[in-house]
Design a protein around this motif. Structure first.
Motif, mmCIF file in Angstrom:
data_model
loop_
_atom_site.group_PDB
_atom_site.id
_atom_site.type_symbol
_atom_site.label_atom_id
_atom_site.label_comp_id
_atom_site.label_asym_id
_atom_site.label_seq_id
_atom_site.Cartn_x
_atom_site.Cartn_y
_atom_site.Cartn_z
ATOM 1 N N UNK A 106 39.116 37.631 22.230
ATOM 2 C CA UNK A 106 38.126 38.431 21.512
ATOM 3 C C UNK A 106 38.125 38.085 20.020
ATOM 4 N N UNK A 107 36.944 38.118 19.418
ATOM 5 C CA UNK A 107 36.809 37.941 17.978
ATOM 6 C C UNK A 107 35.996 39.110 17.430
ATOM 7 N N UNK A 108 36.112 39.331 16.114
ATOM 8 C CA UNK A 108 35.380 40.440 15.507
ATOM 9 C C UNK A 108 35.338 40.285 13.992
ATOM 10 N N UNK A 109 34.482 41.095 13.370
ATOM 11 C CA UNK A 109 34.524 41.266 11.927
ATOM 12 C C UNK A 109 35.564 42.348 11.686
ATOM 13 N N UNK A 110 36.532 42.053 10.806
ATOM 14 C CA UNK A 110 37.625 42.999 10.619
ATOM 15 C C UNK A 110 37.340 44.083 9.565
ATOM 16 N N UNK A 111 36.160 44.078 8.965
ATOM 17 C CA UNK A 111 35.799 45.141 8.022
ATOM 18 C C UNK A 111 35.680 46.436 8.829
ATOM 19 N N UNK A 112 36.336 47.514 8.385
ATOM 20 C CA UNK A 112 36.316 48.759 9.158
ATOM 21 C C UNK A 112 34.895 49.206 9.533
ATOM 22 N N UNK A 113 34.711 49.458 10.833
ATOM 23 C CA UNK A 113 33.448 49.947 11.359
ATOM 24 C C UNK A 113 32.473 48.859 11.797
ATOM 25 N N UNK A 114 32.639 47.633 11.326
ATOM 26 C CA UNK A 114 31.678 46.581 11.656
ATOM 27 C C UNK A 114 31.744 46.174 13.130
ATOM 28 N N UNK A 115 32.926 46.075 13.701
ATOM 29 C CA UNK A 115 33.043 45.709 15.119
ATOM 30 C C UNK A 115 32.380 46.768 15.995
ATOM 31 N N UNK A 116 32.536 48.043 15.641
ATOM 32 C CA UNK A 116 31.924 49.127 16.413
ATOM 33 C C UNK A 116 30.397 49.062 16.353
ATOM 34 N N UNK A 117 29.859 48.447 15.295
ATOM 35 C CA UNK A 117 28.409 48.306 15.152
ATOM 36 C C UNK A 117 27.875 47.036 15.818
ATOM 37 N N UNK A 118 28.751 46.266 16.490
ATOM 38 C CA UNK A 118 28.318 45.115 17.259
ATOM 39 C C UNK A 118 28.819 43.774 16.785
ATOM 40 N N UNK A 119 29.633 43.745 15.733
ATOM 41 C CA UNK A 119 30.117 42.470 15.221
ATOM 42 C C UNK A 119 31.401 42.064 15.949
ATOM 43 N N UNK A 120 31.214 41.681 17.215
ATOM 44 C CA UNK A 120 32.354 41.272 18.036
ATOM 45 C C UNK A 120 31.857 40.423 19.188
ATOM 46 N N UNK A 121 32.795 39.743 19.851
ATOM 47 C CA UNK A 121 32.451 38.930 21.004
ATOM 48 C C UNK A 121 33.709 38.352 21.624
ATOM 49 N N UNK A 122 33.533 37.434 22.574
ATOM 50 C CA UNK A 122 34.664 36.819 23.270
ATOM 51 C C UNK A 122 34.462 35.305 23.267
ATOM 52 N N UNK A 123 35.504 34.576 22.876
ATOM 53 C CA UNK A 123 35.500 33.121 22.856
ATOM 54 C C UNK A 123 36.390 32.640 24.006
ATOM 55 N N UNK A 124 35.945 31.637 24.744
ATOM 56 C CA UNK A 124 36.668 31.182 25.930
ATOM 57 C C UNK A 124 37.258 29.796 25.706
ATOM 58 N N UNK A 125 38.544 29.638 26.046
ATOM 59 C CA UNK A 125 39.227 28.348 26.002
ATOM 60 C C UNK A 125 39.398 27.865 27.437
ATOM 61 N N UNK A 126 38.932 26.637 27.704
ATOM 62 C CA UNK A 126 39.009 26.082 29.068
ATOM 63 C C UNK A 126 40.076 25.025 29.161
#
Length: 126
Positions: A106-126
């Motif tokens: 998982x990745x995200x913006x670490x500024x408080x509250x930003x991840x809860x507003x949608x600044x997040x996702x998942x990166x996949x390593x194959x």
């Protein structure tokens, strides 16, 4: 001395009937060829309140995240316990992360509250 040794080696190889194409295959590949295969670059853009990545997957190795803040407030980027500095509007930062195992990170913006507003996702390593 070295020039004479190289000339003598090349002459003996040519005398043995080995052509220039075979000589090319004998060149060392070196660490730069191997290193390039193990490094992936992912462009990341951040704005209110979204993160866009140029690739969602990469192979195991080093991934270089080039993060650009195209928004109007400060943002940051965090993945696998590593993070950039706070990035001001219009500025960029680079984050190099080693991924030795396959999986979903998982990745995200670490500024408080930003991840809860949608600044997040998942990166996949194959």
């Amino acid at each position: 001395m070295t020039r004479m040794l190289v000339s003598a080696t090349a002459a003996s190889v040519l005398a043995a009937g080995v052509g220039p194409a075979a000589l090319a295959s004998l060149r060392p590949t070196g660490p730069s060829t191997t290193a390039r295969a193990l490094v992936a670059t992912v462009n990341v853009t951040e704005k209110e309140y979204k993160i866009a990545v140029s690739k969602k997957t990469a192979k195991r190795g080093v991934v270089v995240f080039k993060v650009k803040n195209v928004g109007t407030v400060e943002h940051g980027f965090q993945i696998k316990g590593r993070k950039t500095r706070l990035i001001s509007a219009g500025k960029s930062a680079t984050l190099r992360v080693s991924f030795l195992r396959k999986g979903h990170y998982p990745y995200k913006c670490f500024v408080p509250g930003h991840a809860a507003l949608g600044m997040k996702g998942v990166f996949t390593i194959t």
